[in-house]
Design a protein around this motif. Structure first.
Motif, PDB file in Angstrom:
ATOM      1  N   ALA A  49     -10.759   2.985  11.945  1.00 12.72           N
ATOM      2  CA  ALA A  49      -9.475   3.376  12.520  1.00 12.72           C
ATOM      3  C   ALA A  49      -9.638   4.529  13.502  1.00 12.72           C
ATOM      4  CB  ALA A  49      -8.491   3.749  11.414  1.00 12.72           C
ATOM      5  N   GLY A  50     -10.536   5.456  13.227  1.00 19.26           N
ATOM      6  CA  GLY A  50     -10.754   6.569  14.141  1.00 19.26           C
ATOM      7  C   GLY A  50      -9.668   7.616  14.131  1.00 19.26           C
ATOM      8  N   LYS A  51      -8.634   7.399  13.349  1.00 18.17           N
ATOM      9  CA  LYS A  51      -7.564   8.384  13.175  1.00 18.17           C
ATOM     10  C   LYS A  51      -6.949   8.135  11.805  1.00 18.17           C
ATOM     11  CE  LYS A  51      -4.157   5.716  15.805  1.00 18.17           C
ATOM     12  NZ  LYS A  51      -3.281   5.739  16.969  1.00 18.17           N
ATOM     13  N   PRO A  52      -6.092   9.028  11.345  1.00 13.59           N
ATOM     14  CA  PRO A  52      -5.519   8.855  10.001  1.00 13.59           C
ATOM     15  C   PRO A  52      -4.852   7.493   9.826  1.00 13.59           C
ATOM     16  CG  PRO A  52      -5.011  11.028  10.861  1.00 13.59           C
ATOM     17  CD  PRO A  52      -5.626  10.253  11.989  1.00 13.59           C
ATOM     18  N   LEU A  53      -5.081   6.908   8.656  1.00 14.53           N
ATOM     19  CA  LEU A  53      -4.558   5.577   8.347  1.00 14.53           C
ATOM     20  C   LEU A  53      -3.716   5.655   7.081  1.00 14.53           C
ATOM     21  CD1 LEU A  53      -4.790   2.607   9.307  1.00 14.53           C
ATOM     22  CD2 LEU A  53      -6.785   2.399   7.839  1.00 14.53           C
ATOM     23  N   LYS A  54      -2.480   5.217   7.167  1.00 13.08           N
ATOM     24  CA  LYS A  54      -1.578   5.236   6.016  1.00 13.08           C
ATOM     25  C   LYS A  54      -1.934   4.102   5.047  1.00 13.08           C
ATOM     26  CE  LYS A  54       2.232   7.417   8.454  1.00 13.08           C
ATOM     27  NZ  LYS A  54       2.343   8.628   7.676  1.00 13.08           N
ATOM     28  N   ALA A  55      -1.623   4.320   3.782  1.00 13.76           N
ATOM     29  CA  ALA A  55      -2.012   3.365   2.743  1.00 13.76           C
ATOM     30  C   ALA A  55      -1.419   1.975   2.994  1.00 13.76           C
ATOM     31  CB  ALA A  55      -1.589   3.884   1.373  1.00 13.76           C
ATOM     32  N   TYR A  56      -0.177   1.891   3.414  1.00 13.29           N
ATOM     33  CA  TYR A  56       0.406   0.562   3.607  1.00 13.29           C
ATOM     34  C   TYR A  56      -0.141  -0.128   4.851  1.00 13.29           C
ATOM     35  CZ  TYR A  56       3.189   0.602  -0.508  1.00 13.29           C
ATOM     36  OH  TYR A  56       3.561   0.599  -1.826  1.00 13.29           O
ATOM     37  N   ASP A  57      -0.523   0.639   5.871  1.00  9.21           N
ATOM     38  CA  ASP A  57      -1.202   0.042   7.017  1.00  9.21           C
ATOM     39  C   ASP A  57      -2.558  -0.488   6.582  1.00  9.21           C
ATOM     40  OD1 ASP A  57       0.928   0.711   8.668  1.00  9.21           O
ATOM     41  OD2 ASP A  57       0.025   2.623   9.274  1.00  9.21           O
ATOM     42  N   LEU A  58      -3.210   0.274   5.719  1.00 10.67           N
ATOM     43  CA  LEU A  58      -4.495  -0.134   5.175  1.00 10.67           C
ATOM     44  C   LEU A  58      -4.342  -1.409   4.341  1.00 10.67           C
ATOM     45  CD1 LEU A  58      -7.470   0.592   4.792  1.00 10.67           C
ATOM     46  CD2 LEU A  58      -6.782   2.053   2.912  1.00 10.67           C
ATOM     47  N   LEU A  59      -3.328  -1.438   3.505  1.00 14.35           N
ATOM     48  CA  LEU A  59      -3.069  -2.621   2.685  1.00 14.35           C
ATOM     49  C   LEU A  59      -2.831  -3.851   3.565  1.00 14.35           C
ATOM     50  CD1 LEU A  59      -2.644  -3.857  -0.107  1.00 14.35           C
ATOM     51  CD2 LEU A  59      -0.263  -3.148   0.031  1.00 14.35           C
ATOM     52  N   ASP A  60      -2.054  -3.689   4.641  1.00 17.87           N
ATOM     53  CA  ASP A  60      -1.813  -4.799   5.566  1.00 17.87           C
ATOM     54  C   ASP A  60      -3.121  -5.288   6.178  1.00 17.87           C
ATOM     55  OD1 ASP A  60       0.905  -4.724   5.088  1.00 17.87           O
ATOM     56  OD2 ASP A  60       1.376  -3.574   6.912  1.00 17.87           O
ATOM     57  N   GLN A  61      -3.998  -4.346   6.557  1.00 20.18           N
ATOM     58  CA  GLN A  61      -5.277  -4.733   7.155  1.00 20.18           C
ATOM     59  C   GLN A  61      -6.168  -5.461   6.147  1.00 20.18           C
ATOM     60  OE1 GLN A  61      -7.395  -1.749   9.374  1.00 20.18           O
ATOM     61  NE2 GLN A  61      -5.495  -0.865  10.161  1.00 20.18           N
ATOM     62  N   VAL A  62      -6.145  -5.019   4.907  1.00 19.00           N
ATOM     63  CA  VAL A  62      -6.937  -5.686   3.866  1.00 19.00           C
ATOM     64  C   VAL A  62      -6.423  -7.112   3.679  1.00 19.00           C
ATOM     65  CG1 VAL A  62      -7.508  -5.712   1.399  1.00 19.00           C
ATOM     66  CG2 VAL A  62      -7.642  -3.572   2.680  1.00 19.00           C
ATOM     67  N   ARG A  63      -5.112  -7.266   3.614  1.00 17.25           N
ATOM     68  CA  ARG A  63      -4.525  -8.605   3.444  1.00 17.25           C
ATOM     69  C   ARG A  63      -4.805  -9.496   4.645  1.00 17.25           C
ATOM     70  NH1 ARG A  63       1.197  -6.507   1.164  1.00 17.25           N
ATOM     71  NH2 ARG A  63       0.661  -6.467  -1.027  1.00 17.25           N
ATOM     72  N   ASP A  64      -4.615  -8.939   5.859  1.00 15.58           N
ATOM     73  CA  ASP A  64      -4.795  -9.726   7.076  1.00 15.58           C
ATOM     74  C   ASP A  64      -6.251 -10.101   7.312  1.00 15.58           C
ATOM     75  OD1 ASP A  64      -2.084  -9.440   7.472  1.00 15.58           O
ATOM     76  OD2 ASP A  64      -2.278  -7.923   9.051  1.00 15.58           O
TER      77      ASP A  64
END
Length: 165
Positions: A49-64
């Protein structure tokens, strides 16, 4: 003031996400820890990400991304807890987001962060004197520190100068 080293460079050790994950794998092996596939995947996403990543954005990326393991929130939060507890990532409390630690071979530690309110970059400002000074001042007041969170918000040099990142 204390010695300030290269960790003030926002890309120090984390400009190569795959290399960063390999460094954490080595640290896990040295410490007898297990970097499971889901932990490694979450770590890689944070580093990439190169910058702070919120947990739900992270969750979306894991799912996607169809990463390893279940993408349920508890699974991702357990991975985050492991990575935090072992000093591989930091949580920025003021923005409720996660960033990769610039030096994954060390144990969990406190460091001040400089957070840009415009581009949302976060710089890990490794300065032991700042951390020690806060700890010492708290102790002189009879306070027993358990953890430190120091986050300074403002504009990074590039945003102040109107430059692109």
């Amino acid at each position: 003031m204390g010695q300030i080293n290269a960790c003030t460079d926002p890309h120090h050790h984390v400009d190569d996400a795959a290399g960063f994950v390999r460094a954490v794998e080595r640290a896990c092996n040295e410490r007898g820890l297990r970097l499971t596939p889901i932990r490694g995947h979450v770590l890689g996403l944070i580093a990439k990400a190169g910058k702070p990543l919120k947990a739900y954005d992270l969750l979306d990326q894991v799912r996607d991304g169809g990463g390893p393991g279940a993408a349920a929130p508890p699974t991702v939060y357990r991975a985050l807890d492991f990575l935090l507890a072992n000093g591989f990532i930091h949580k920025l409390q003021s923005v409720n987001a996660f960033v990769a630690c610039h030096h994954p071979s060390t144990a969990q530690h406190s460091v001040p962060f400089l957070i840009c309110d415009q581009c949302h970059s976060a710089v890990e400002l490794e300065d032991e004197a700042v951390v020690a000074s806060l700890d010492a001042r708290a102790r002189t007041l009879g306070f027993m520190p358990q953890a430190q969170t120091l986050e300074v918000h403002g504009l990074c040099a590039q945003c102040v100068n109107g430059g692109a990142h």
